[in-house]
Each structure stands twice: as structure tokens, then as C-alpha cells.
Write an enzyme that holds these catalytic residues in place. Structure first.
Site, PDB file in Angstrom:
ATOM      1  N   ASN A 423       0.828  -1.193   0.000  1.00 40.64           N
ATOM      2  CA  ASN A 423       0.000   0.000   0.000  1.00 40.64           C
ATOM      3  C   ASN A 423       0.867   1.249   0.000  1.00 40.64           C
ATOM      4  O   ASN A 423       1.560   1.528   0.996  1.00 40.64           O
ATOM      5  CB  ASN A 423      -0.906   0.033   1.224  1.00 40.64           C
ATOM      6  CG  ASN A 423      -1.718   1.323   1.289  1.00 40.64           C
ATOM      7  OD1 ASN A 423      -2.678   1.491   0.566  1.00 40.64           O
ATOM      8  ND2 ASN A 423      -1.311   2.248   2.157  1.00 40.64           N
ATOM      9  N   GLU A 424       0.906   1.957  -1.120  1.00 43.65           N
ATOM     10  CA  GLU A 424       1.470   3.303  -1.282  1.00 43.65           C
ATOM     11  C   GLU A 424       2.984   3.382  -1.181  1.00 43.65           C
ATOM     12  O   GLU A 424       3.532   4.498  -1.177  1.00 43.65           O
ATOM     13  CB  GLU A 424       0.827   4.290  -0.286  1.00 43.65           C
ATOM     14  CG  GLU A 424      -0.665   4.459  -0.507  1.00 43.65           C
ATOM     15  CD  GLU A 424      -1.311   5.567   0.288  1.00 43.65           C
ATOM     16  OE1 GLU A 424      -2.420   5.996  -0.061  1.00 43.65           O
ATOM     17  OE2 GLU A 424      -0.679   6.012   1.288  1.00 43.65           O
ATOM     18  N   ASN A 425       3.697   2.262  -1.141  1.00 43.46           N
ATOM     19  CA  ASN A 425       5.140   2.348  -0.953  1.00 43.46           C
ATOM     20  C   ASN A 425       5.886   2.735  -2.232  1.00 43.46           C
ATOM     21  O   ASN A 425       6.869   3.485  -2.169  1.00 43.46           O
ATOM     22  CB  ASN A 425       5.675   1.026  -0.402  1.00 43.46           C
ATOM     23  CG  ASN A 425       5.128   0.726   0.971  1.00 43.46           C
ATOM     24  OD1 ASN A 425       4.565   1.602   1.625  1.00 43.46           O
ATOM     25  ND2 ASN A 425       5.272  -0.508   1.420  1.00 43.46           N
ATOM     26  N   SER A 470      -0.578  -0.754  -4.723  1.00 41.48           N
ATOM     27  CA  SER A 470      -1.715   0.160  -4.828  1.00 41.48           C
ATOM     28  C   SER A 470      -1.294   1.479  -4.190  1.00 41.48           C
ATOM     29  O   SER A 470      -1.035   1.511  -2.983  1.00 41.48           O
ATOM     30  CB  SER A 470      -2.933  -0.428  -4.107  1.00 41.48           C
ATOM     31  OG  SER A 470      -4.048   0.420  -4.173  1.00 41.48           O
TER      32      SER A 470
END
Length: 817
Positions: A423-425, A470
Site C-alpha cells: 500500500n502506497e510504498n 496500490s
């Protein structure tokens, strides 16, 4: 057969900080559980969910603790005896009868220790000593060096639920304990050590693939695997020296499993039996409920960029989704019944996919089993969120171990449709200023997302799609949060600009976007005791974890609704604005169904009582957003959208049958006078289609924008359009008549509008904290009525339905300002 002895009683907890006074030497403990819950149950700490008590409990996560239990056992030289820990949170040393048997460093995996040589006849002493996660994290930072993290604490340096350390919706409650069951297992000859099962379609048949690894002991001879499903049976001989076996079963013409808005959810029980060939003894058994459906994620290039479309049983879907976070800061409190109730609430809101977010946990079997039964698709993140992660040892081996554990555990579930890398990395590395902070050559997690994770998924679960992140655009050559590729997060809306900016984006798939609001009034009153309650009072403010969150709530009202003057108005206005913002965004995305194939709102649930992006608060109470989701995700949606300098009514149909009906519309004065109207005999919207109907010029051009509204009807669906925002709209003061009638399980509350009434809500929890109302956000033309069905055990009379507290609308926020 394996003998299992659950070790779920007789535990005690002790604090290893000799300088802390006031704690008993041995505190009665519950397993599964955690330190916070044991201290709370013994009245040794205040409830961390109440007022600002969270901060008084900060010492717990900075302290070492020991769990102990004494259990009876009977050593048997002919058997293997193993202690099995389904979940240890997190850094711990395990001893049996004074001898170390193992260490744990990972909350997200199962540990199994052979204790055959250490067990004693009679009483055995088991101890698990937990080290402070903060102390271990400081040690790991020295080992790996600094890595950027968007949130406090060392969650990116160990394998522990990251949001334990605090998030912009969650408290800092750093747990330790045995959060899943512990048991002693005793077995002989052989058992299943790893069982991988997948179900798919092969033409019109169901295909079940089984790959089993065996653990053996002593002179284990030939075994037999017997696999059964749907009346089909396969028997495979396993030689004395063989420890792996693979087989396939074909089930002729199974019924297909569908997400709940499209069809049924038939499940077939599959049983694997491991039998000793010589004696006929049953050695081990493995059972799962399987469903059959085809699955792919279409990421092919097209004229808009590249797609991101889930295709189930050859049907390209528009995903109506929501993000799922841990349902409690103390996950052992979440029962199977609570999981089922929450997922039923998601289903009732027309959500058909939950994304299990990467800063939390791999959920329990009960969660995924409920999703299988209820037709709820699951997108599963691997557990990396909003931070850079070292790829060196010992973290890399822990990551591989937990991924193997959980992919094998979860892969039989038909509801699970995607493994997602993080997530968002990748977005964080690309756009959040991480590049100059991470030294040249230092790892930050990309090797997990592009190499290790896809390799493990391909090895273990090749029939299910994997996607690196994502948001992610499908290639490191394209910026990760692009509109035209892959999945996108929209966070400038809420953080920086108004919700009208959602219309600036037409993503291929939006996997995160959201807007904040406080929880239900009853939830605030249960968790905060400020006198008086205000948005800035200590307890209310403490239960708002987002940076400048309250300021953003007020800023988000600008141009839409007036700034509230009272706590009641602040509560309702911000809840109403949240509901409108998300409905606005979803309807916009759905109207572009030919390009955008999914909206996954942030977030569905909460882990504690808090002002957050959730639709269902931590007490399970529906916020107005819940009702907005139900409307915006309705499989048949009618919405009015700007198109080509004018307006169009857009019918969106996610049903399996075409939608054909008369469409009619009016431009009205708020008082009810008709200024223009049209009627088109039959608009045809095919299944899985968005069909636009341009509205006539005399409908879309107002004479007096502040006094007019457009109303479009198509069968039993209705859409509204206003030419100005509420703050400029001449909404009259709310004038209604109310009738209350007792019905089974509650009351029917009929409200009739004497004048135009916008976004009428009945706040049931203001009548009874346990009450539930079926509908909200109802707009009524003069003379129209709506019946609210309120489920409650409390007596309700007409006088209880008070405008301004129980009965709310945009009118009472705006009129007279």
C-alpha cells in the site's frame, strides 16, 4: 489421528519491569488475547478507548511481559508432540520446563515446536516472554539503518501490525501477547505439513488441484490420500519414502460462484484424508469449502492507457468496494459473529469487494469464510504500508515465511481475487521525498514487490492474480499514481481541495479515496465525557488522529454548507458532507464505466471510536456515509452528470438483465411549480453499461438558480441536480408532519414534507443507542412522504422525533443563515 489439546486456560501474566509498582505478581490472563486486554479485564488500567486514556497506557508497549501456564501432558516415545502457536505478537522467547524451545519475531505466522523430548509426565511449565516492540525496533534501526515511515514507530522494521503504532484513524496501542490459539498436538507416523488447494474452471468442469507435503515420524510406511468433493473421489498411494503428493479432481458441471450482486454462492466441501495403508488408521484430515469461478485481471493496453479490470466468470465487472482495516486494535476480540455482522453490513450497503489493507493483518479464517458464503470479493494486500522496508536479513526471511504461511492458508477461499504487493510504498518512493533520504544502494522494499512476492505467488498460488502495489501503473517507467494506468489513490481531495475535484479524475480503477466525519452521536457519548462536548474539547479532539483533521472538516464545508455554530450542527454537517463527497465521487466514476472499472472507498470500518473516513463506526453504527454508499453503489444507478457544456442523465446498470424504462424529468421551483419538463418513452441501458441521455436545453438552463432543482425519474430510480450549492440555495425551514406506527421489531416513522426537504435523515441512535434505521439522505418534494423503518426495543412516540437532533436535513443547517 492427531490429538489436539487446546491450551486456552490457566494463563497468568507478569510485568518484567521491577520498577513498576501496583501490579500483582501474577495477573490472570486470557489466551487468545493480549496484555492490554488482561490488564483491562483485571481493572489495572483505564479503558484506552475512553476519553484520552490512550496516552496513560503508552508504557505497556514499552515494557517486557511474560505469559505463563501449567498444563498436564503424557510423554509418548512413539509420538511427536508439538506446541503450536497460531499467532505470537511479536518478539518473544518461548520456554518449556525452563528450556528455550524457540523465538518468535513475526506476528503474522504460525510457529510449531517439537517438544517431545522436553515434556514431563504431569505438570509442565510453559512461558512466553515478550520483549518491547519499541526496544526491538531501536535495535533493528541500528542494524538496518533508517528507512522512511509515514507513521510513528518501527512497524516497517519488524513483522508486526503496523497500525499498532498509530495511524491517522487509529491510536497508538502497541500490543504484546498470544493473539491466536495455542495447543499441544500429538501425532504418529505422518501428518499434513502443508496443504495447498485451489479450485478453478476447466471448460465446464470444476478443477481442484491439491499439493500436500507430509511430515513423517519413525517407521511410517505407505499411506493413502483420499480426496473427495461433490461425490467425486480420488485415491493416491504415497510410498514409504515419499513426502509430497499432487493430484487433481474434476467435478462435472459445478454451479458457478458469483459476487452477491450477480448470482449465488454455491460451496462444495472438499475433504482430504491421510490414511495408514497397513492399519487403515486415519492419520490426518483437511477440510475446506470450495467455490468455482474463473478469474483474471485485465491490464491490457487500450486507447485510454491500460486497463485494470476484474473479470469474473468472463464478465468484466465494475467493482463497488471499500477498504477494510483491523476491526479492533485488539484483534483477538473480533469473533466470527462480529466478522459476519460487519460483512453483512457491507453487503447491505451494496459493496461487493473488501480490500484488506496492508497496514493491518491477514484476517482470521472466519473473515474469509464469511466472504465466501456472502459473495463478498476480497482483495488482499501483503502487509507493507506507507513506509520503506529493508530487504536484508533477518526481515527478508520473516517476510518469506509469513507469505508462505498465509498464501497457503488463504488460497482455498473463492472470495479472494487478488494478492497485492503493498500500500502506497512505490508511490511514496516516487513522490513523497524518499529518494534523497534512502542512500544509494539501500533497499526499500521494491525487491519484495517486483521479485520475491510474485515468485512466491507463482509457486504457491499460480491461479490467482498478483499485482505489485496500490497505487501502481503496471510499470516502473510510468509514474505510479497515473490516471490512465493501473489503480489510483485520490488523496488531494480531502487533504488539499474540495470534493468537486473528484470530477477532474477518470481513473482506470480507484482503490483509495475518502472523506472524514465523526462517528455516530451515541458512539461519541459512550467514548468521550467532555463537559461540554465540542469539536475542540479534549476528548473529541483526541479521537481525531488526522493531521489538521478538524480544520479539514470545516474547510471541506466551504462553498457547500455554512460553518456550524453548535456541536449538534458540527456533527451533522460534517457527516452529511462526508456522505455527499463520497457519493459525488462514486457516481462520477460509475458514469464513466467504459473507462473506470472500480471504486474502493476508504474506509468501511473502524478499530476504535474516532473521527475517520469509515462508513460503519467502531460500535457497528451506520454513519450517513453508509446510506450514501448503498445509494451510490446501487446496481442500477441514475445520476445527473455534466457532459459537453450541458447535463446528461446517466443510467448505470450492473444487473444481469437490461434496464429499459420511461425516463422523465422536470425543472422545478423549490416550491413545486413546474418550469419545464420532458418525457422519453423508453431508455434502454444494457447490462454492464452506462447509458447517457442528454437533458433538453430548457431543463438545464435555470431562470433563478437559487430557487430551482432538476428531478429526473427512471422507473423507481430518481436523481437530482442543483444549480448552486446549499449555502446559496433558498432552502426553506424544515416543515413536516410526522406519524409513528408500531410494527414488528420497531416503528414506521412517516415524514411528510410541507415544503422542499433536502437530504432528510432520521438519526436513530439519538432515540436509542441500539436503534437502526433503514434509510437516510432522502429528498422530498412538497407534499411527498417517506417512511423510515426503525428497529428498536425502546418505545417511540411522535414527540421524540425532534427536528434539529433526531430529524435532520440540509434545510435546518442552511435555512435562515
Amino acid at each position: 489421528m492427531i490429538e489436539k489439546t487446546e491450551l486456552n486456560s490457566g494463563w497468568t501474566l507478569s510485568c518484567n519491569d521491577t520498577g513498576r509498582s501496583g501490579l500483582p505478581a501474577a495477573i490472570p490472563a486470557t489466551v487468545p488475547g493480549c496484555v492490554h486486554l488482561d490488564l483491562l479485564a483485571n481493572r489495572l488500567i483505564p479503558d484506552p478507548y475512553i476519553d484520552v486514556n490512550e496516552i496513560t497506557n503508552d508504557w505497556i508497549g514499552r515494557t517486557d511481559w511474560t505469559y505463563r501456564c501449567r498444563f498436564e501432558a503424557a510423554p509418548d516415545e512413539g509420538k511427536v508432540q508439538e506446541l503450536v502457536f497460531d499467532g505470537i505478537d511479536t518478539v518473544a522467547v518461548i520456554t518449556l520446563n525452563g528450556e528455550e524451545i524457540g523465538r518468535s519475531f513475526n506476528m503474522h505466522r504460525t510457529y510449531r515446536f517439537d517438544v517431545s523430548a522436553l515434556l514431563k509426565s504431569g505438570a509442565n511449565d510453559l512461558a512466553v516472554t515478550f520483549r518491547s516492540a519499541y526496544a526491538y525496533g531501536a535495535e533493528m534501526e541500528k542494524h538496518y539503518g533508517y528507512r522512511p515511515n509515514n507513521y510513528p514507530g518501527p512497524g516497517n522494521l519488524m513483522r508486526k501490525m503496523a497500525c499498532n503504532f498509530g495511524w491517522d484513524w487509529g491510536p497508538t496501542l502497541v500490543t504484546a501477547g498470544l493473539w491466536k490459539p495455542v495447543r499441544l498436538e500429538s501425532w504418529d507416523r505422518a501428518r499434513f505439513a502443508e496443504t495447498r488447494v485451489s479450485a478453478s474452471l476447466a471448460g465446464g468442469d470444476g478443477l481442484v488441484k491439491v499439493h500436500a507435503k507430509l511430515a513423517r515420524h519413525g517407521d511410517a510406511g505407505t499411506c493413502r490420500l483420499v480426496a473427495e468433493i461433490g461425490g467425486m473421489t480420488t485415491k493416491i498411494a504415497i510410498g514409504a519414502g515419499q513426502d509430497q503428493i499432487s493430484c487433481e479432481l474434476r467435478l462435472p458441471s459445478p454451479q458457478l460462484w458469483w459476487p452477491h450482486h450477480l448470482g449465488a454462492q454455491p460451496l462444495y466441501r472438499m475433504t482430504l484424508r491421510l490414511i495408514d495403508e497397513a492399519s487403515g488408521d486415519l492419520l490426518d484430515i483437511f477440510e475446506r469449502e470450495l467455490g468455482f469461478r474463473s478469474l483474471q485481471v485485465d491490464t491490457s493496453a487500450d486507447e485510454h492507457g491500460s486497463a485494470f479490470t476484474f473479470v469474473i466468470n468472463d464478465v468484466p465487472l465494475f467493482i463497488a468496494g471499500a477498504n477494510w482495516i483491523p476491526d479492533d486494535c485488539f484483534p483477538s476480540r473480533v469473533t466470527g459473529e462480529r466478522y459476519a455482522a460487519r460483512i453483512e453490513e457491507a453487503k447491505a450497503a451494496n459493496i461487493h469487494m473488501l480490500r484488506v489493507w496492508g497496514g493491518g493483518i491477514f484476517e482470521s479464517e472466519e473473515f474469509y469464510a464469511a466472504c465466501d458464503r456472502l459473495g463478498m470479493l476480497v482483495w488482499q494486500d501483503f502487509l507493507f504500508a506507507c513506509a520503506a522496508y529493508p530487504e536484508e536479513e533477518p526481515l527478508r526471511s520473516e517476510v518469506e515465511a509469513e507469505v508462505r504461511d498465509n498464501v497457503v492458508r488463504l488460497m482455498p477461499h473463492v472470495s479472494l481475487i487478488l494478492w497485492n504487493g503493498n500500500n502506497e510504498n512505490i508511490w511514496g518512493f516516487d513522490e513523497w521525498g524518499w529518494r534523497p533520504v534512502i542512500k544509494q544502494g539501500e533497499s526499500w522494499g521494491l525487491g519484495y514487490y517486483l521479485d520475491l512476492l510474485p515468485k512466491l505467488c507463482s509457486e504457491l498460488d499460480p491461479d490467482r492474480p498478483y499485482y505489485p502495489g496500490s497505487p501502481y501503473s503496471g510499470s516502473m517507467e510510468i509514474e505510479p499514481n497515473a490516471d490512465g494506468h493501473g489503480c489510483k489513490h485520490i488523496w488531494d481531495v480531502w487533504n488539499d481541495v474540495g470534493y468537486e475535484v473528484y470530477r477532474n479524475y477518470v481513473p482506470r480503477f480507484c482503490s483509495e479515496f475518502g472523506w472524514q466525519a465523526p462517528p455516530a452521536w451515541a458512539t461519541i457519548e459512550e467514548s468521550v465525557h467532555d463537559q461540554p462536548l465540542t469539536p475542540r474539547s479534549n476528548g473529541v479532539f483526541h479521537h481525531q488522529k488526522a493531521t489538521q483533521g478538524n480544520e479539514k472538516l470545516i474547510r471541506g464545508l466551504a462553498g457547500h454548507l455554512p460553518e456550524p455554530r453548535t456541536m449538534d450542527d458540527w456533527h451533522f454537517a460534517t457527516q452529511l458532507n462526508q456522505a455527499r463527497a463520497i457519493r459525488f465521487g462514486i457516481e462520477h466514476m460509475r458514469s464513466h464505466r467504459n473507462i473506470c472499472k472500480g471504486a474502493v472507498v476508504w474506509q468501511f470500518n473502524d478499530c476504535w471510536p474516532v473521527t475517520s473516513w469509515a462508513a460503519l463506526d467502531s460500535a457497528g453504527r451506520r454513519k450517513p456515509l453508509w446510506y450514501a454508499l448503498k445509494a451510490a453503489y446501487d446496481p442500477r444507478l441514475l445520476t445527473i452528470q455534466p457532459r459537453g457544456g450541458g447535463l446528461a442523465a446517466v443510467a448505470v446498470n450492473e444487473r444481469t438483465l437490461f434496464w429499459r424504462a420511461k425516463i422523465s424529468g422536470r425543472r422545478l421551483k423549490l416550491g413545486g411549480a413546474v418550469l419545464a419538463e420532458f418525457e422519453f418513452w423508453r431508455l434502454l441501458c444494457d447490462r454492464f453499461e452506462a447509458k447517457e441521455f442528454p437533458l433538453p436545453e430548457d431543463i438545464v438552463r435555470p431562470d433563478l438558480p437559487k430557487d430551482e432543482v432538476v428531478v429526473v425519474d427512471m422507473l423507481d430510480r430518481r436523481a437530482f441536480h442543483y444549480f448552486v450549492e446549499d449555502i446559496d440555495l433558498n432552502l426553506p425551514p424544515p416543515r413536516v408532519s410526522v406519524d409513528v406506527t408500531a410494527i414488528e421489531d420497531g416503528y414506521a416513522v412517516k415524514v411528510t414534507a410541507e415544503k422542499f426537504l433536502k437530504d432528510l435523515c432520521l438519526m436513530a441512535d439519538r432515540l436509542d443507542p441500539d436503534a437502526v434505521v433503514d434509510s437516510m439522505l432522502v429528498t422530498l418534494l412538497p407534499g411527498e412522504s417517506h417512511v423510515f423503518f426503525v428497529r428498536t426495543a425502546k418505545t417511540i412516540v411522535v414527540q421524540d422525533i425532534v427536528i434539529g437532533t433526531v430529524l435532520r436535513s440540509a434545510n435546518d443547517l442552511v435555512a435562515g443563515r
